[in-house]
Write a protein that holds these residues in place. Structure first.
Motif, PDB file in Angstrom:
ATOM      1  N   ASP A  13      -0.906   0.122 -12.157  1.00  0.00           N
ATOM      2  CA  ASP A  13      -1.128  -0.602 -10.899  1.00  0.00           C
ATOM      3  C   ASP A  13      -0.051  -0.157  -9.916  1.00  0.00           C
ATOM      4  OD1 ASP A  13      -1.427  -2.419  -8.834  1.00  0.00           O
ATOM      5  OD2 ASP A  13      -0.957  -4.188 -10.039  1.00  0.00           O
ATOM      6  N   HIS A  14      -0.457   0.290  -8.714  1.00  0.00           N
ATOM      7  CA  HIS A  14       0.533   0.797  -7.751  1.00  0.00           C
ATOM      8  C   HIS A  14       0.906  -0.229  -6.693  1.00  0.00           C
ATOM      9  CE1 HIS A  14      -3.128   1.451  -5.311  1.00  0.00           C
ATOM     10  NE2 HIS A  14      -2.312   1.356  -4.291  1.00  0.00           N
ATOM     11  N   ASP A  61     -12.868   8.021  -5.484  1.00  0.00           N
ATOM     12  CA  ASP A  61     -11.725   8.144  -4.558  1.00  0.00           C
ATOM     13  C   ASP A  61     -10.485   8.412  -5.399  1.00  0.00           C
ATOM     14  OD1 ASP A  61      -9.979   8.063  -2.446  1.00  0.00           O
ATOM     15  OD2 ASP A  61     -10.185   5.905  -2.081  1.00  0.00           O
ATOM     16  N   LYS A 103      -9.154   2.539  -9.472  1.00  0.00           N
ATOM     17  CA  LYS A 103      -8.230   3.625  -9.129  1.00  0.00           C
ATOM     18  C   LYS A 103      -8.107   4.578 -10.313  1.00  0.00           C
ATOM     19  CE  LYS A 103      -6.914   1.757  -5.159  1.00  0.00           C
ATOM     20  NZ  LYS A 103      -7.275   2.347  -3.854  1.00  0.00           N
ATOM     21  N   ARG A 156       0.831  -1.211   0.000  1.00  0.00           N
ATOM     22  CA  ARG A 156       0.000   0.000   0.000  1.00  0.00           C
ATOM     23  C   ARG A 156       0.863   1.259   0.000  1.00  0.00           C
ATOM     24  NH1 ARG A 156      -2.831  -3.883   3.235  1.00  0.00           N
ATOM     25  NH2 ARG A 156      -1.296  -3.491   4.865  1.00  0.00           N
ATOM     26  N   LYS A 197      -6.489   8.178 -11.281  1.00  0.00           N
ATOM     27  CA  LYS A 197      -5.473   9.099 -10.757  1.00  0.00           C
ATOM     28  C   LYS A 197      -5.171  10.148 -11.826  1.00  0.00           C
ATOM     29  CE  LYS A 197      -3.389   5.069  -8.431  1.00  0.00           C
ATOM     30  NZ  LYS A 197      -3.421   5.146  -6.979  1.00  0.00           N
ATOM     31  N   GLY A 224      -2.389   4.495 -12.088  1.00  0.00           N
ATOM     32  CA  GLY A 224      -3.836   4.398 -11.937  1.00  0.00           C
ATOM     33  C   GLY A 224      -4.374   3.337 -12.883  1.00  0.00           C
ATOM     34  N   HIS A 225      -5.416   2.625 -12.457  1.00  0.00           N
ATOM     35  CA  HIS A 225      -6.067   1.706 -13.400  1.00  0.00           C
ATOM     36  C   HIS A 225      -6.492   2.509 -14.623  1.00  0.00           C
ATOM     37  CE1 HIS A 225      -7.413  -0.749  -9.618  1.00  0.00           C
ATOM     38  NE2 HIS A 225      -6.112  -0.737  -9.786  1.00  0.00           N
ATOM     39  N   GLU A 266      -3.052   8.101  -0.759  1.00  0.00           N
ATOM     40  CA  GLU A 266      -4.237   8.305  -1.596  1.00  0.00           C
ATOM     41  C   GLU A 266      -5.054   9.508  -1.129  1.00  0.00           C
ATOM     42  OE1 GLU A 266      -5.296   4.127  -3.471  1.00  0.00           O
ATOM     43  OE2 GLU A 266      -5.267   4.008  -1.297  1.00  0.00           O
ATOM     44  N   GLY A 290     -11.614   3.519  -2.324  1.00  0.00           N
ATOM     45  CA  GLY A 290     -11.262   2.539  -3.347  1.00  0.00           C
ATOM     46  C   GLY A 290     -12.184   2.528  -4.551  1.00  0.00           C
TER      47      GLY A 290
END
Lengths: 554, 104
Positions: free
Chosen positions: A487-488, A408, A449, A177, A451, A465-466, A373, A404
């Motif tokens: 993907d983070h 968000d 996600k 995370r 971003k 970010g997705h 986040e 999530g």
């Protein structure tokens, strides 16, 4: 949590006094702006689009209620009543006046906080898993090591003028995370033969050249961590490109020299400096760790919590979305969304900060965290207290059940505030959140996600970010590129650019089209956007985003 | 071939408050871009930048920004400079509420 000792206190007070004098000399003309600029940056003070911006460190995102109250005081006294939590787990104030900044730093010092090394070409605020010390999946709390790294890196004479800024992230859990693979150094705690150590990742980073970090060693004993990290930074300090700031980060050094050569050089440097680490660092670490002892968790039944879940659908929805499993029976980790639909992601008012501080004091063993986040975490809340806590959060407009989910959104300040930005990001985030709220499909969409960054520097982490959105200036007009599949987490990946950018008017409809299209493409409601993307590849998503091109090709 | 000079205004941030200001023809700094001197040639631009550099006790981060002449004075040509004339879009903060002329 860690409390400043006399040395820390004296060090920070001295820095405040130095900076007060530097500000006075800038105002009276003794210092030019060119002379003053590096000094103010060393104390977290930027000059942005409309005003100064002060970036305050929240080391590894951990703070207590007294410190949160002080952040509220700063927002109210020296700013316009709010602060902005960032992806480095810090807080930024957008409107301070130059003459007030020394007082702000003095107020921060009163509660063991500062703004040192939140800017400049130095080792920045060390970030950590925002669920550290609470997560059920954790091997061990990474914060003592993060604090050791903070103490080691603060004013380290060798590392104050590095080729560029340097960012370290640490996690004690296998579920990452802390975005460790997109940091200059990522540290992931692992167990080997019953002993804790670290997988060390180097050369990750986002910005104009996004790269996923490479493993330089898969197991580093705990006792070797500090000299090994010092060896890495030392090697990069020597090899790093100082001729071109865009090629100065360690990711470029690793790319140009290769991970095997970097490993060889780091091992050689490590062998040189290891003997100078006498073990005092481990003694300090032990003392630090004692301060991070788990709180005295209470034992109580959770029947009231279960009953409230049945009786109140809104509460149940919030608990489904905003709670994470805690390591202690009967406890939960509470994520407070600072992403109310239509609000600025990461912004909290002084009143909201005080509410969160009071809730931490009353129900949360006096601990808070800032997540990368841009949300606030109460890491230790007994489930029996959750109904009362939820009621208080609702009253403060802090009970949005969207952790999530599509709204968000991580968003950098963008061109609404940042002097580097090339387009705005906040209004796009606000409009996307409002759109999905109006459609009432966020919970049906599931984990997603999004971003957004307002420039190539990627402070909004769009690459991982997705769905990533990058705001750019195209011939004097705001334009937004979409990346897909980022993907983070521990399965980190850099997103793939989908195609031509969209105008400011078209970007939100494009995101809506993309997400609705995904819902048609997925195998079931359990298949996340990222899973569907990995199964199907980019092509069907491109077809959704650019239907006209598909029509033209037909 | 000589470079084509596009009209400019001199802009900076006020030293104490950090807010955006523009250089007027009489060498003062105004909160309002419409008060700015509209510069149409490179020599004048160079001269005004030198003037600005002598006022480091008042301002920081001085630079030339593209502008066009509107009905009420100079106007920005780029959206970045436009934001600087009014403040952020997520709150009614900055110049959009600070209407008081406050020349330094």
């Amino acid at each position: 949590m860690y409390k400043y000792n006399d040395f820390d206190e004296g060090f920070v007070r001295t820095r405040v006094a130095q900076f007060r004098d530097q500000v006075a000399r800038r105002i009276d003309g003794s210092l030019t702006e060119d002379e003053f600029k590096p000094l103010r940056l060393m104390n977290g003070l930027y000059l942005q689009l409309h005003a100064y911006m002060l970036r305050v460190a929240v080391p590894y995102g951990t703070l207590n209620s007294t410190q949160m109250d002080m952040l509220a005081h700063l927002a109210e006294t020296y700013d316009k009543g709010y602060g902005h939590f960032t992806t480095r787990q810090n807080i930024q104030y957008n409107w301070p006046e130059l003459g007030d900044v020394p007082d702000m730093l003095s107020d921060l010092a009163d509660v063991g906080m500062h703004a040192i090394q939140t800017s400049g070409n130095t080792i920045r605020n060390v970030t950590a898993d925002h669920f550290a010390g609470a997560a059920a999946d954790e091997i061990a709390d990474p914060r003592p090591v993060a604090e050791l790294l903070r103490q080691w890196s603060t004013d380290h004479p060798e590392f104050q003028f590095l080729p560029r800024k340097f960012k370290i992230a640490i996690t004690g859990s296998p579920n990452d995370r802390a975005v460790t693979k997109a940091h200059d150094i990522g540290l992931r705690m692992v167990m080997q033969n019953g002993a804790a150590g670290y997988e060390v990742i180097v050369g990750g980073g986002l910005g104009r050249t996004p790269m996923i970090g490479k493993v330089i060693t898969d197991f580093l004993p705990q006792a070797d961590l500090l000299p090994y990290v010092e060896a890495i930074v030392s090697v990069w300090n020597r090899l790093g490109r100082r001729d071109n700031k865009y090629k100065a980060r360690i990711k470029i050094t690793v790319h140009e020299h290769g991970i095997d050569e970097i490993r060889r050089l780091v091992d050689a440097r490590f062998a040189e400096i290891r003997p100078s680490f006498s073990g005092i660092d481990q003694e300090i670490l032990t003392a630090i760790a004692e301060q991070f002892a788990a709180p005295a968790f209470k034992i109580a039944d959770t029947k009231g919590y279960e009953a409230a879940r049945i009786a109140n659908p809104a509460f149940r929805s919030w608990t489904d979305t905003n709670l994470t499993q805690h390591r202690a029976d009967g406890y939960a980790i509470v994520s407070i969304s600072i992403k109310k639909h239509g609000a600025t992601p990461g912004d909290a008012t002084a009143d909201q900060m005080r509410v969160m501080a009071n809730l931490a004091r009353t129900y949360g063993h006096d601990e808070l965290r800032i997540s990368h986040e841009q949300n606030v975490i109460l890491p230790h809340v007994h489930k029996s207290d959750l109904p009362k806590l939820y009621t208080a959060l609702r009253a403060a407009d802090l009970a949005t059940a969207n952790i999530g989910l599509a709204s968000d959104i991580i968003a950098c300040p963008g061109m609404d505030y940042c002097a580097l930005a090339t387009a705005r990001s906040i209004p796009v985030a606000q409009e996307i959140a409002m759109r999905f709220d109006e459609l009432k499909i966020e919970h049906d969409i599931g984990a997603l996600k999004i971003k957004i960054s307002g420039c190539i520097n990627a402070c909004g982490h769009h690459h991982v970010g997705h769905i990533g959105i990058l705001g750019l200036d195209r011939a004097g007009v705001e334009n937004y590129q979409i990346t897909l599949g980022g993907d983070h987490t521990e399965t980190a990946a850099v997103g793939e650019r989908a195609g031509p950018g969209f105008s400011a008017d078209d970007i939100v409809p494009a995101i809506e089209r993309l997400v609705l299209g995904y819902m048609d493409l997925r195998n079931s409601a359990d298949e996340t956007f990222l899973d569907a993307y990995r199964r199907l590849g980019v092509a069907p998503f491109k077809a959704i985003l650019y239907p006209q091109e598909r029509a033209n090709a037909a | 071939m000589a470079r084509i000079f596009t009209p400019k205004v001199v802009t900076a941030n006020r030293l104490m408050q950090g807010d955006a200001v523009w250089l007027t023809a009489n060498g003062h700094w105004s909160d309002n871009i419409r008060d700015a001197e509209f510069i149409t040639d490179e020599a004048t631009a160079d001269l005004r930048m030198m003037d600005a550099d002598t006022q480091a006790h008042l301002i920081a981060g001085v630079y030339l920004a593209d502008a066009v002449m509107g009905d009420n004075g100079p106007e920005p040509t780029h959206f970045r400079e436009d934001f600087r004339t009014r403040g952020p879009s997520n709150y009614a903060h900055g110049k959009q509420v600070d209407k008081v002329e406050n020349n330094v």
